[in-house]
Motif scaffolding. Structure first.
Motif, PDB file in Angstrom:
ATOM      1  N   VAL A   9      30.886  99.156  29.656  1.00  0.00           N
ATOM      2  CA  VAL A   9      30.314  97.977  30.031  1.00  0.00           C
ATOM      3  C   VAL A   9      30.874  96.888  30.160  1.00  0.00           C
ATOM      4  CG1 VAL A   9      28.041  96.797  29.328  1.00  0.00           C
ATOM      5  CG2 VAL A   9      28.156  99.160  28.844  1.00  0.00           C
ATOM      6  N   THR A  10      30.566  95.984  31.200  1.00  0.00           N
ATOM      7  CA  THR A  10      31.244  94.777  31.518  1.00  0.00           C
ATOM      8  C   THR A  10      30.205  93.993  32.264  1.00  0.00           C
ATOM      9  OG1 THR A  10      33.441  93.637  32.010  1.00  0.00           O
ATOM     10  CG2 THR A  10      32.537  95.355  33.547  1.00  0.00           C
ATOM     11  N   ASN A  11      30.824  93.027  32.620  1.00  0.00           N
ATOM     12  CA  ASN A  11      29.831  91.982  33.423  1.00  0.00           C
ATOM     13  C   ASN A  11      30.732  90.578  33.841  1.00  0.00           C
ATOM     14  OD1 ASN A  11      30.052  90.348  31.263  1.00  0.00           O
ATOM     15  ND2 ASN A  11      27.837  89.781  31.301  1.00  0.00           N
ATOM     16  N   ASP A  12      30.182  89.663  34.505  1.00  0.00           N
ATOM     17  CA  ASP A  12      30.703  88.383  34.787  1.00  0.00           C
ATOM     18  C   ASP A  12      29.971  87.288  34.148  1.00  0.00           C
ATOM     19  OD1 ASP A  12      28.660  88.073  36.500  1.00  0.00           O
ATOM     20  OD2 ASP A  12      29.749  87.608  38.357  1.00  0.00           O
ATOM     21  N   ASP A  13      28.865  87.564  33.591  1.00  0.00           N
ATOM     22  CA  ASP A  13      28.150  86.269  33.036  1.00  0.00           C
ATOM     23  C   ASP A  13      28.598  85.987  31.436  1.00  0.00           C
ATOM     24  OD1 ASP A  13      26.434  85.631  35.098  1.00  0.00           O
ATOM     25  OD2 ASP A  13      25.371  87.226  34.686  1.00  0.00           O
ATOM     26  N   GLY A  14      29.741  86.989  31.032  1.00  0.00           N
ATOM     27  CA  GLY A  14      30.143  86.560  29.746  1.00  0.00           C
ATOM     28  C   GLY A  14      29.531  87.531  28.881  1.00  0.00           C
ATOM     29  N   ILE A  15      30.240  87.932  27.671  1.00  0.00           N
ATOM     30  CA  ILE A  15      29.647  88.913  26.848  1.00  0.00           C
ATOM     31  C   ILE A  15      28.532  88.553  26.075  1.00  0.00           C
ATOM     32  CG2 ILE A  15      31.257  88.039  24.852  1.00  0.00           C
ATOM     33  CD1 ILE A  15      31.949  91.159  24.157  1.00  0.00           C
ATOM     34  N   ILE A  16      28.155  87.421  25.875  1.00  0.00           N
ATOM     35  CA  ILE A  16      26.964  86.934  25.016  1.00  0.00           C
ATOM     36  C   ILE A  16      25.668  86.923  25.900  1.00  0.00           C
ATOM     37  CG2 ILE A  16      27.974  85.814  23.257  1.00  0.00           C
ATOM     38  CD1 ILE A  16      27.112  82.865  24.371  1.00  0.00           C
ATOM     39  N   ALA A  17      25.812  87.046  27.405  1.00  0.00           N
ATOM     40  CA  ALA A  17      24.840  86.793  28.238  1.00  0.00           C
ATOM     41  C   ALA A  17      23.634  87.819  27.982  1.00  0.00           C
ATOM     42  CB  ALA A  17      25.155  87.088  29.606  1.00  0.00           C
ATOM     43  N   PRO A  18      22.329  87.385  28.013  1.00  0.00           N
ATOM     44  CA  PRO A  18      21.070  88.301  27.990  1.00  0.00           C
ATOM     45  C   PRO A  18      21.374  89.627  28.800  1.00  0.00           C
ATOM     46  CG  PRO A  18      20.462  86.119  27.837  1.00  0.00           C
ATOM     47  CD  PRO A  18      22.044  86.081  28.313  1.00  0.00           C
ATOM     48  N   GLY A  19      21.593  89.514  29.923  1.00  0.00           N
ATOM     49  CA  GLY A  19      21.790  90.425  30.857  1.00  0.00           C
ATOM     50  C   GLY A  19      22.822  91.505  30.491  1.00  0.00           C
ATOM     51  N   ILE A  20      23.786  91.337  29.750  1.00  0.00           N
ATOM     52  CA  ILE A  20      24.719  92.493  29.230  1.00  0.00           C
ATOM     53  C   ILE A  20      24.120  93.170  28.127  1.00  0.00           C
ATOM     54  CG2 ILE A  20      26.426  91.040  28.070  1.00  0.00           C
ATOM     55  CD1 ILE A  20      28.552  92.984  29.027  1.00  0.00           C
ATOM     56  N   ARG A  21      23.477  92.182  27.159  1.00  0.00           N
ATOM     57  CA  ARG A  21      22.933  92.783  26.085  1.00  0.00           C
ATOM     58  C   ARG A  21      21.842  93.660  26.480  1.00  0.00           C
ATOM     59  NH1 ARG A  21      27.125  91.857  23.440  1.00  0.00           N
ATOM     60  NH2 ARG A  21      26.359  92.938  22.016  1.00  0.00           N
ATOM     61  N   ALA A  22      21.118  93.338  27.399  1.00  0.00           N
ATOM     62  CA  ALA A  22      20.057  94.331  27.596  1.00  0.00           C
ATOM     63  C   ALA A  22      20.870  95.851  28.293  1.00  0.00           C
ATOM     64  CB  ALA A  22      19.007  93.563  28.803  1.00  0.00           C
ATOM     65  N   LEU A  23      21.782  95.521  29.324  1.00  0.00           N
ATOM     66  CA  LEU A  23      22.373  96.490  29.569  1.00  0.00           C
ATOM     67  C   LEU A  23      23.187  97.544  28.488  1.00  0.00           C
ATOM     68  CD1 LEU A  23      23.321  98.147  32.121  1.00  0.00           C
ATOM     69  CD2 LEU A  23      25.557  96.660  32.319  1.00  0.00           C
ATOM     70  N   MET A  27      22.359 101.448  27.475  1.00  0.00           N
ATOM     71  CA  MET A  27      23.474 102.393  27.539  1.00  0.00           C
ATOM     72  C   MET A  27      23.564 103.228  26.213  1.00  0.00           C
ATOM     73  SD  MET A  27      24.411 102.789  30.855  1.00  0.00           S
ATOM     74  CE  MET A  27      22.800 102.556  31.059  1.00  0.00           C
ATOM     75  N   ASN A  28      23.162 102.375  25.318  1.00  0.00           N
ATOM     76  CA  ASN A  28      23.133 103.008  23.757  1.00  0.00           C
ATOM     77  C   ASN A  28      22.399 104.475  23.784  1.00  0.00           C
ATOM     78  OD1 ASN A  28      25.274 101.493  22.624  1.00  0.00           O
ATOM     79  ND2 ASN A  28      23.809 100.049  21.547  1.00  0.00           N
ATOM     80  N   VAL A  60      34.846  92.222  18.659  1.00  0.00           N
ATOM     81  CA  VAL A  60      33.684  91.288  18.175  1.00  0.00           C
ATOM     82  C   VAL A  60      32.416  92.340  17.750  1.00  0.00           C
ATOM     83  CG1 VAL A  60      34.333  89.314  19.448  1.00  0.00           C
ATOM     84  CG2 VAL A  60      32.941  90.849  20.336  1.00  0.00           C
ATOM     85  N   LYS A  61      31.589  91.553  17.206  1.00  0.00           N
ATOM     86  CA  LYS A  61      30.318  92.166  16.759  1.00  0.00           C
ATOM     87  C   LYS A  61      29.429  91.334  16.931  1.00  0.00           C
ATOM     88  CE  LYS A  61      28.212  95.988  15.256  1.00  0.00           C
ATOM     89  NZ  LYS A  61      28.570  97.270  15.841  1.00  0.00           N
ATOM     90  N   ILE A  62      28.686  91.536  18.217  1.00  0.00           N
ATOM     91  CA  ILE A  62      27.614  90.363  18.795  1.00  0.00           C
ATOM     92  C   ILE A  62      26.155  90.690  18.064  1.00  0.00           C
ATOM     93  CG2 ILE A  62      26.532  89.432  20.703  1.00  0.00           C
ATOM     94  CD1 ILE A  62      29.631  88.845  20.658  1.00  0.00           C
ATOM     95  N   ASP A  63      25.835  91.856  17.949  1.00  0.00           N
ATOM     96  CA  ASP A  63      24.529  92.368  17.533  1.00  0.00           C
ATOM     97  C   ASP A  63      24.782  93.344  16.537  1.00  0.00           C
ATOM     98  OD1 ASP A  63      24.623  94.325  19.243  1.00  0.00           O
ATOM     99  OD2 ASP A  63      23.449  93.017  20.744  1.00  0.00           O
ATOM    100  N   ASN A  64      23.395  94.209  16.167  1.00  0.00           N
ATOM    101  CA  ASN A  64      23.501  95.192  15.554  1.00  0.00           C
ATOM    102  C   ASN A  64      23.730  96.520  16.092  1.00  0.00           C
ATOM    103  OD1 ASN A  64      23.607  93.650  12.895  1.00  0.00           O
ATOM    104  ND2 ASN A  64      21.187  93.223  13.323  1.00  0.00           N
ATOM    105  N   GLY A  65      24.206  96.721  17.411  1.00  0.00           N
ATOM    106  CA  GLY A  65      24.178  97.731  18.093  1.00  0.00           C
ATOM    107  C   GLY A  65      25.234  98.806  17.485  1.00  0.00           C
ATOM    108  N   ILE A  66      25.300  99.969  18.237  1.00  0.00           N
ATOM    109  CA  ILE A  66      26.275 100.914  17.730  1.00  0.00           C
ATOM    110  C   ILE A  66      27.400 100.910  18.585  1.00  0.00           C
ATOM    111  CG2 ILE A  66      24.531 102.478  16.822  1.00  0.00           C
ATOM    112  CD1 ILE A  66      24.630 103.902  19.282  1.00  0.00           C
ATOM    113  N   GLN A  67      27.402 100.133  19.639  1.00  0.00           N
ATOM    114  CA  GLN A  67      28.476 100.006  20.535  1.00  0.00           C
ATOM    115  C   GLN A  67      29.812  99.294  19.842  1.00  0.00           C
ATOM    116  OE1 GLN A  67      25.524  98.238  21.055  1.00  0.00           O
ATOM    117  NE2 GLN A  67      26.358  96.369  20.598  1.00  0.00           N
TER     118      GLN A  67
END
Length: 267
Positions: A9-23, A27-28, A60-67
């Motif tokens: 998973v990647t993006n161009d809005d940055g790793i903390i952007a809500p869009g990539i967090r939703a993606l 995917m999890n 990094v660990k942005i949230d509590n996901g398994i990724q």
């Protein structure tokens, strides 16, 4: 698939952007997720790569996901290259990019870091898909987009094409779930930005510029384009590739006699 697919998973809005967090969250539910994304917004960066500076890529660990996640100091294309060559245990089964905040339809694909990441994955022989929601708001609602994202990614994972490699550009209209009419397979609309620069001056008298422009759509009445689909309530899917050859013009050029031209110009 018999084993859990590895999903990059990647993006161009940055790793903390809500869009990539939703993606990532979507995917999890489908596989073993690795995230390698820019540490800051990289919108409009296109297919740029970093050649004149070092690259940093930190876990990094942005949230509590398994990724498993890394933030990268480079561009989206840098992220894909680093992921494949240095970070992932093996080549991923699929690369997904987004969910982008804003449209990547029509000519916008040329400038998009989101879609350049998809194209880079395609170059490496990895099935890939970029997702964009036509909402530039940082707090856009990505909830119903996740359902379509999962549906499309599942199709790619379970339905290999004759070419083996598939790359898609997916745009989702800014509509309520009940307003979306369905999914359209489209071609990229012919369009361009008619641009100008707003020239201004700072307090010291030095000039600076803001890029402004209007979107000009050349085939707005044709129903086979992504722009038509999005304006009429459909999700658009455009298959893309990294070969920019103009095959129609190629055949025309083959009929030209360049030797004759040379003789005329230099005789």
């Amino acid at each position: 698939m018999k084993t859990k697919p590895i999903i990059l998973v990647t993006n161009d809005d940055g790793i903390i952007a809500p869009g990539i967090r939703a993606l990532i969250h979507a995917m999890n539910s489908l596989g073993d997720v690795y995230v390698v994304a820019p540490n800051k917004p990289q919108s409009g960066i296109g297919h740029a790569i970093t050649m004149d500076a070092v690259l940093y890529c930190d876990s990094v660990k942005i949230d509590n996901g398994i990724q498993k996640e890394w933030k990268c100091s480079g561009t989206p294309v840098d992220c894909v290259k680093l992921a494949i060559n240095q970070i992932l245990p093996k080549k991923p089964d699929i690369c997904v990019s987004g969910i982008n905040h804003g449209s990547n339809s029509s000519i916008n694909i040329m400038y998009s870091g989101t879609i350049s990441a998809v194209i880079e994955a395609g170059i490496e022989g990895i099935p890939s898909v970029g997702f964009s929601l036509l909402d530039f708001d940082w707090n856009a609602n990505f909830e119903h987009s996740k359902e379509y994202v999962c549906q499309i990614v599942k199709k790619i994972l379970h339905n290999p094409t004759p070419k083996k490699i598939i790359s898609l550009n997916v745009n989702i209209p800014k509509l309520r779930k009940e307003q979306i009419k369905g999914i359209k397979i489209c071609r990229q609309a012919e369009a361009k930005w008619k641009e100008s620069f707003d020239r201004r001056y700072n307090p010291k008298g030095r000039s600076y510029y803001w890029l402004v422009g209007d979107f000009v759509h050349f085939d707005k009445k044709l129903e086979d384009t992504d722009e038509w689909a999005l304006k009429n309530g459909y999700i658009s899917i455009v298959p893309i590739k990294f070969d920019l050859t103009d095959y129609t013009l190629l055949n025309i050029l083959k009929s030209w006699n360049f030797i004759l031209f040379y003789l005329v110009l230099y005789s």
